[in-house]
Write a protein that holds these residues in place. Sequence first.
Motif, PDB file in Angstrom:
ATOM      1  N   LYS A   1       0.841  -1.207   0.000  1.00  0.00           N
ATOM      2  CA  LYS A   1       0.000   0.000   0.000  1.00  0.00           C
ATOM      3  C   LYS A   1       0.873   1.253   0.000  1.00  0.00           C
ATOM      4  CE  LYS A   1      -3.906   2.341   0.635  1.00  0.00           C
ATOM      5  NZ  LYS A   1      -4.810   1.978   1.754  1.00  0.00           N
TER       6      LYS A   1
ATOM      7  N   THR B   1       2.379   1.894  -3.366  1.00  0.00           N
ATOM      8  CA  THR B   1       1.417   2.360  -4.368  1.00  0.00           C
ATOM      9  C   THR B   1       0.916   3.772  -4.069  1.00  0.00           C
ATOM     10  OG1 THR B   1      -0.392   1.283  -3.145  1.00  0.00           O
ATOM     11  CG2 THR B   1       0.627   0.033  -4.915  1.00  0.00           C
TER      12      THR B   1
ATOM     13  N   LEU C   1       5.742   2.393  -6.899  1.00  0.00           N
ATOM     14  CA  LEU C   1       4.624   1.833  -7.654  1.00  0.00           C
ATOM     15  C   LEU C   1       3.455   2.807  -7.758  1.00  0.00           C
ATOM     16  CD1 LEU C   1       4.584  -1.791  -6.168  1.00  0.00           C
ATOM     17  CD2 LEU C   1       5.823  -0.941  -8.165  1.00  0.00           C
ATOM     18  N   ARG C   2       3.690   4.086  -7.421  1.00  0.00           N
ATOM     19  CA  ARG C   2       2.573   5.031  -7.381  1.00  0.00           C
ATOM     20  C   ARG C   2       2.214   5.583  -8.758  1.00  0.00           C
ATOM     21  NH1 ARG C   2       6.992   7.999  -5.656  1.00  0.00           N
ATOM     22  NH2 ARG C   2       7.304  10.050  -6.611  1.00  0.00           N
TER      23      ARG C   2
ATOM     24  N   ALA D   1       6.512   2.507 -11.980  1.00  0.00           N
ATOM     25  CA  ALA D   1       6.223   1.107 -11.681  1.00  0.00           C
ATOM     26  C   ALA D   1       6.541   0.172 -12.827  1.00  0.00           C
ATOM     27  CB  ALA D   1       4.752   0.960 -11.287  1.00  0.00           C
TER      28      ALA D   1
END
Length: 462
Positions: free
Chosen positions: A107, A110, A115-116, A121
């Motif tokens: 979380k 992301t 990975l946001r 990503a």
Amino acid sequence: MNQVPNSGTPRPGLQLPPRLANAPVRTLMQPLARFLEIESASGVLLVICTGAALLIANSVWAHEWEAFWHLEMRVVVGSWELRNTLGHWINDGLMTIFFFVVGLEIKRETVEGELRSFQKATLPIFAALGGMLIPAGIYLLLQPGGAAARGWGIPMATDIAFAVGILALLGRRVPSGLKIFLLALAIADDIGAIIIIACFYSEAIQVIALGIAGVGLLVVLVLNWLGVRNFVSYFLLGAMIWLAMFRSGIHPTVAGVVLGLMTPGRAWISQESFTTMMLDFIDRLDGRIDRPQALGKLTLTARETISPLERLESALHPWVAFAIMPVFALANAGVQLQPAAAFHPVTWSVAAGLLVGKPLGILAFSWLAVRTNLAKLPQGTNWKSLSGAACLGGIGFTMSLFIAGLALKGQLLDSAKIGTLAGSVLSALLGYTLLRFSLPNVTVAGEVPEDRQAKEAEELST
């Protein structure tokens, strides 16, 4: 004692320094730095526990050691009873907390990590995809049928604790971009492993129990929306969801991941609001306010300036790294090193998947992403250093041993454990060697670690 004068405006001396106030990237890097430090130290402890488990499993106490992990433990409430062996309580119960922290880390990545965004990503996701497909393909090529074929998921995961531990041996020579790439790769790997466990290594689904778990997750969403921050409420709900998952046939550790992903990643109160309230409180410390009540409000406000995600990860991650994972290693890494198991085809299939399949898949899919202009190499890295990191991706251990316990039994399981240990050790040695000779020697006189970390954070922001 001097009293603080009652002033309507905050004093300049209490303001945040401009450099700190204007460098949000340093705030974003702090959780990452703390995570990497804990994982690095945890890797050393895992090595010790793994060695201890292997020594005892091959000693005169091997039978007693095996019997200890098969002790039956029961939870009884009235006429209701839940029983399992100590080893299964560790793998199904304690490891749920491990997977909860994994969910929190996914979380966080992301929300504010690598990975946001699609651009950030792309490379680690492509690398992770190749690092899962190629090892599984190699394993199935060597073990196409029979009971052994169920172990295709074993060589697909990366153990971030050991991988970061190897990077720590290289010190300041490792560019921050390579560290973050490896962390993001391991997180993406974990996502894939979780999906595989849920879809392929679960038992027959019990719809009613699964529905109860779904209702529990819905209640968690409602409580989050209402702003409930009581830990006990979420703990009791989490226990109910875990039990429902356990009864549903889906592996209960999946509940930990889902709950981690549902944890709010944003703070309720901004740092600016807290600073304003704190300065106002200091200005009015002249005896004319209810200090206990004001301190209570100040404490509550301070707590809510940190997101539940960061607060839980900071609290649980050390316990996972220094207690749960070492106990898991003691319970699962012990295997008798017999020639029959050491030379079993499953041993070589797992080892080949980790040692050959992981780096080959990571590099091939990374090259594809860069070649098609979907991604760029991390800052400060080249294909040589990326090759070393790809080899470190072949350190499976925790997740590989976990999947092996779900997929195989008896001698096949022992062979898979030996293959995991052998493949992980060889991958660590190969990755360290490649990085040792591909990374430049970097020495900066007079630079302290904090200054270097700030410099790396500023470089990452460009």
